[in-house]
Design an enzyme around this catalytic site. Structure first.
Site, PDB file in Angstrom:
ATOM      1  N   TYR A   1      -1.692  -0.714  11.176  1.00  0.00           N
ATOM      2  CA  TYR A   1      -1.955  -1.424   9.898  1.00  0.00           C
ATOM      3  C   TYR A   1      -0.695  -0.818   9.080  1.00  0.00           C
ATOM      4  CZ  TYR A   1      -3.390  -1.483   5.047  1.00  0.00           C
ATOM      5  OH  TYR A   1      -3.527  -1.961   3.544  1.00  0.00           O
TER       6      TYR A   1
ATOM      7  N   LYS B   1       2.283  -3.587   7.458  1.00  0.00           N
ATOM      8  CA  LYS B   1       2.441  -3.681   5.972  1.00  0.00           C
ATOM      9  C   LYS B   1       4.029  -3.313   5.606  1.00  0.00           C
ATOM     10  CE  LYS B   1      -0.088  -4.607   2.955  1.00  0.00           C
ATOM     11  NZ  LYS B   1      -0.445  -6.150   2.460  1.00  0.00           N
TER      12      LYS B   1
ATOM     13  N   THR C   1       0.784  -1.165  -0.296  1.00  0.00           N
ATOM     14  CA  THR C   1      -0.124   0.020  -0.074  1.00  0.00           C
ATOM     15  C   THR C   1       1.047   1.237   0.001  1.00  0.00           C
ATOM     16  OG1 THR C   1      -1.227   1.395   1.479  1.00  0.00           O
ATOM     17  CG2 THR C   1      -0.077  -0.532   2.453  1.00  0.00           C
ATOM     18  N   ASP C   2       0.178   2.425  -0.696  1.00  0.00           N
ATOM     19  CA  ASP C   2       1.023   3.735  -0.235  1.00  0.00           C
ATOM     20  C   ASP C   2       0.901   3.965   1.250  1.00  0.00           C
ATOM     21  OD1 ASP C   2      -1.715   4.380   0.136  1.00  0.00           O
ATOM     22  OD2 ASP C   2      -1.763   5.894  -1.420  1.00  0.00           O
TER      23      ASP C   2
HETATM   24  P1  NAD Z   1      -9.580  -7.450   2.534  1.00  0.00           P
HETATM   25  O1  NAD Z   1      -9.735  -7.170   3.928  1.00  0.00           O
HETATM   26  O2  NAD Z   1     -10.840  -7.022   1.543  1.00  0.00           O
HETATM   27  O3  NAD Z   1      -9.487  -8.940   2.254  1.00  0.00           O
HETATM   28  C1  NAD Z   1      -8.327  -9.654   2.824  1.00  0.00           C
HETATM   29  C2  NAD Z   1      -8.682 -10.964   2.632  1.00  0.00           C
HETATM   30  O4  NAD Z   1      -7.500 -11.831   3.078  1.00  0.00           O
HETATM   31  C3  NAD Z   1     -10.007 -11.691   3.294  1.00  0.00           C
HETATM   32  O5  NAD Z   1     -10.408 -12.498   2.033  1.00  0.00           O
HETATM   33  C4  NAD Z   1      -9.486 -12.556   4.345  1.00  0.00           C
HETATM   34  O6  NAD Z   1     -10.376 -13.669   4.571  1.00  0.00           O
HETATM   35  C5  NAD Z   1      -8.115 -12.782   4.014  1.00  0.00           C
HETATM   36  N1  NAD Z   1      -7.245 -12.970   5.016  1.00  0.00           N
HETATM   37  C6  NAD Z   1      -6.783 -12.284   6.064  1.00  0.00           C
HETATM   38  N2  NAD Z   1      -6.022 -13.206   6.944  1.00  0.00           N
HETATM   39  C7  NAD Z   1      -5.838 -14.302   6.617  1.00  0.00           C
HETATM   40  C8  NAD Z   1      -4.920 -15.112   6.794  1.00  0.00           C
HETATM   41  N3  NAD Z   1      -4.185 -15.081   7.825  1.00  0.00           N
HETATM   42  N4  NAD Z   1      -4.859 -16.424   5.926  1.00  0.00           N
HETATM   43  C9  NAD Z   1      -5.376 -16.272   4.531  1.00  0.00           C
HETATM   44  N5  NAD Z   1      -6.281 -15.393   4.344  1.00  0.00           N
HETATM   45  C10 NAD Z   1      -6.350 -14.259   5.101  1.00  0.00           C
HETATM   46  O7  NAD Z   1      -8.579  -6.405   1.739  1.00  0.00           O
HETATM   47  P2  NAD Z   1      -8.349  -5.815   0.128  1.00  0.00           P
HETATM   48  O8  NAD Z   1      -8.838  -4.529   0.580  1.00  0.00           O
HETATM   49  O9  NAD Z   1      -8.740  -6.874  -0.817  1.00  0.00           O
HETATM   50  O10 NAD Z   1      -6.881  -5.633   0.383  1.00  0.00           O
HETATM   51  C11 NAD Z   1      -5.916  -6.847  -0.223  1.00  0.00           C
HETATM   52  C12 NAD Z   1      -4.495  -6.462  -0.210  1.00  0.00           C
HETATM   53  O11 NAD Z   1      -4.234  -5.222  -0.885  1.00  0.00           O
HETATM   54  C13 NAD Z   1      -3.979  -6.353   1.211  1.00  0.00           C
HETATM   55  O12 NAD Z   1      -2.548  -6.779   1.333  1.00  0.00           O
HETATM   56  C14 NAD Z   1      -3.825  -4.816   1.238  1.00  0.00           C
HETATM   57  O13 NAD Z   1      -2.956  -4.377   2.382  1.00  0.00           O
HETATM   58  C15 NAD Z   1      -3.566  -4.309   0.112  1.00  0.00           C
HETATM   59  N6  NAD Z   1      -3.896  -2.964  -0.552  1.00  0.00           N
HETATM   60  C16 NAD Z   1      -5.261  -2.656  -0.243  1.00  0.00           C
HETATM   61  C17 NAD Z   1      -5.653  -1.334  -0.642  1.00  0.00           C
HETATM   62  C18 NAD Z   1      -7.253  -0.938  -0.609  1.00  0.00           C
HETATM   63  O14 NAD Z   1      -7.561   0.380  -0.879  1.00  0.00           O
HETATM   64  N7  NAD Z   1      -8.037  -1.708   0.010  1.00  0.00           N
HETATM   65  C19 NAD Z   1      -4.759  -0.262  -1.400  1.00  0.00           C
HETATM   66  C20 NAD Z   1      -3.356  -0.754  -1.396  1.00  0.00           C
HETATM   67  C21 NAD Z   1      -3.143  -2.206  -0.991  1.00  0.00           C
END
Ligand code: NAD
Ligand code: TYD
Length: 353
Positions: A158, A162, A132-133
Site C-alpha cells: 500500500y 502511494k 499518507t504519512d
Molecule cells: P477508502 O478505501 O475508504 O475509499 C476509497 C474510495 O475510492 C472508495 O469509495 C472506492 O470505491 C474508490 N475507488 C477505489 N478504486 C477506484 C478507482 N479505480 N476508480 C475510482 N474510484 C475508486 O479510502 P479512505 O480511507 O477514504 O482514503 C482516501 C484517500 O486518503 C486514499 O488516497 C488514502 O491513501 C488516503 N489516506 C487515508 C488515510 C486513512 O487513515 N484512511 C490517511 C491518510 C491518507
C-alpha cells in the site's frame, strides 16, 4: 465546481458532505464503488443538485476527458485509492492498478484539460493529491516526527503504491507545470469508516461481543486525526497552498494500538454498558502483520505556520463523536457488513473470528 475522486469512500465521503455543508460550489464525484465505496454515506445528498455522482473508474480515460470537458472543474481532489494495508499484503495487484496506474491516467487527463484552459483558469487550477504519512516508513521510539523532507521509505505494498503515485504527481509539476498540491495525513478516524480498519473494527466487534484482535504486542504507534479535521486541512490547502509544495497533516496525537482499543472499550462501556462485563475482556493479541511499521508520527508545523491550519478536535472529543455516531447508525454498519465483508474477516482473522 470541483471534481472529487473516491468520494464514496471514508475520507472522500466526509469531504463531500463537509464541502456541501459549507459551500454551494458543486461537486462531480467519480467513484468506482469498490467494496470500500458506499453510496449510503451520501444518502443525505439525494436530490441535491450540487452533487453529481458518476459511477466510474479513474483509469477510464475516455470518461475522464468527457467529465472534465463537460463540467470544467477548477480543481481535482484525488482521494480514490485502495487504502487498506492488510488487503495490500494479501493482494497487491489492485493497489498497483488503482494507486499508480490510476493516478497516472488521472494526471494525464488533468494535464490535457489544463493545457486547454485560458491563462487565468490555468493559473487558478489545482490538482490536490491526498497521500499518507505511511510513505515515510517507520520511526524508532525516540526519532523526531516525520517532516515533509523526510525520505520516502515505504514498507508495505500500500505505502509503496502511494509513494509511487506521489512521485508521479511531483514529476507532473516539475516537468509539465501542472499546479499540484500533495498532503500527507496520519491515520484518520470518524463517521462512515469501513470496519476493516482498527477503530471501526473495534467498535463494531465490541458491540457484537466478538474478540478484539490486536496485532503483535499492541505497542505500534500511530498518530490519529479526526476525519473532519483532515477535510478542513484539505480545504485550507486547496485555498492557500503553494503549487508544488507538500504539507503534512496530523493530530499531534500519538497512541499505541492497545491504548486506542482500550479507549474505545471504555467509551462503549460508558455509553452502552455490557451486562457481561467490561469490553476490554474481549481484547486478544494475534499474529502480527508482516512488515508492520512500528511508529508513525507527524510534524504538522508547516501547514500551521504557512496556511494557518490546526486540528479542532482532541482525541477525547473526536473519539466520543465517532463512537456515538456508530451507536446511532447501526443501519449503515449492517449494510456494509455484506457477504464480501464477512469473507474478508474470516480470511484475515480466521473462520472462528
Ligand atoms: P477508502 O478505501 O475508504 O475509499 C476509497 C474510495 O475510492 C472508495 O469509495 C472506492 O470505491 C474508490 N475507488 C477505489 N478504486 C477506484 C478507482 N479505480 N476508480 C475510482 N474510484 C475508486 O479510502 P479512505 O480511507 O477514504 O482514503 C482516501 C484517500 O486518503 C486514499 O488516497 C488514502 O491513501 C488516503 N489516506 C487515508 C488515510 C486513512 O487513515 N484512511 C490517511 C491518510 C491518507
Ligand atoms: P489500520 O487501521 O489498518 O491502519 P494502518 O495500517 O494504515 O495504520 O491499522 C492501524 C493499526 O492497528 C496498525 O498498527 C495495525 C493495527 N491493527 C490491529 O492491531 N488489529 C486489527 O485488526 C487491525 C485492522 C489493525
Amino acid at each position: 465546481m470541483i471534481l472529487v475522486t473516491g468520494g464514496a469512500g471514508f475520507i472522500g465521503g466526509n469531504f463531500v458532505l463537509d464541502w456541501l455543508a459549507e459551500s454551494d460550489e458543486a461537486i462531480v464525484n467519480l467513484d468506482a464503488l469498490t467494496y470500500a465505496g458506499n453510496l449510503e454515506t451520501l444518502a443525505t445528498l439525494d436530490g441535491d443538485r450540487r452533487h453529481i455522482f458518476v459511477h466510474g473508474d479513474i483509469r477510464d480515460r475516455t470518461l475522464l476527458d468527457r467529465l472534465l470537458a463537460t463540467h470544467r472543474p477548477r480543481a481535482i481532489i484525488h482521494f480514490a485509492a485502495e487504502s487498506h494495508v492488510d488487503r495490500s499484503i494479501h493482494g497487491p495487484e489492485e493497489f498497483i492498478r488503482t494507486n499508480i496506474e490510476g493516478t497516472f491516467i488521472l494526471l494525464e487527463a488533468a494535464r490535457a484539460y489544463w493545457d486547454g484552459l485560458d491563462a487565468a483558469d490555468r493559473a487558478a487550477f489545482r490538482f490536490h493529491h491526498v497521500s499518507t504519512d505511511e510513505v515515510y516508513g517507520s520511526l524508532a521510539a525516540d526519532d523526531p516526527p516525520f517532516t515533509e523532507s523526510h525520505p520516502n521509505k515505504p514498507n508495505s505494498p500500500y505505502s509503496a503504491s502511494k509513494a509511487a503515485s506521489d512521485h508521479l504527481v511531483r514529476a507532473w509539476f516539475h516537468t509539465y507545470g501542472l499546479p499540484v498540491l500533495t498532503t500527507h495525513c496520519s491515520n484518520n478516524y470518524g463517521p462512515f469508516h469501513f470496519p476493516e480498519k482498527l477503530i471501526p473494527l473495534t467498535i463494531v466487534r465490541a458491540l457484537a461481543g466478538q474478540p478484539l484482535p490486536v496485532y503483535g504486542d499492541g505497542m505500534n504507534v500511530r498518530d490519529w486525526l479526526y476525519v473532519g479535521d483532515h477535510c478542513a486541512a484539505i480545504r485550507t490547502t486547496l485555498e492557500r497552498g503553494t503549487p508544488g509544495e507538500t504539507y503534512n497533516i496530523g493530530g499531534w496525537n500519538e497512541q499505541t494500538n492497545i491504548d486506542i482499543v482500550r479507549a474505545v472499550c471504555a467509551l462503549l462501556d460508558e455509553l452502552r454498558p455490557d451486562p457481561a462485563g467490561p469490553r476490554a475482556r474481549l481484547i486478544g493479541f494475534v499474529t502480527d502483520r508482516p512488515g508492520h511499521d512500528r511508529r508513525y508520527a507527524i510534524d504538522a508545523r508547516k501547514i500551521e505556520r504557512e496556511l494557518g491550519w490546526r486540528p479542532a478536535e482532541t482525541f477525547a472529543t473526536g473519539i466520543r463523536k465517532t463512537v456515538e455516531w456508530y451507536l446511532e447508525n447501526p443501519g449503515w454498519v449492517a449494510n456494509v457488513q455484506s457477504g464480501a465483508y464477512r469473507d474478508w474477516v474470516s480470511r484475515q482473522y480466521g473462520a472462528s473470528a
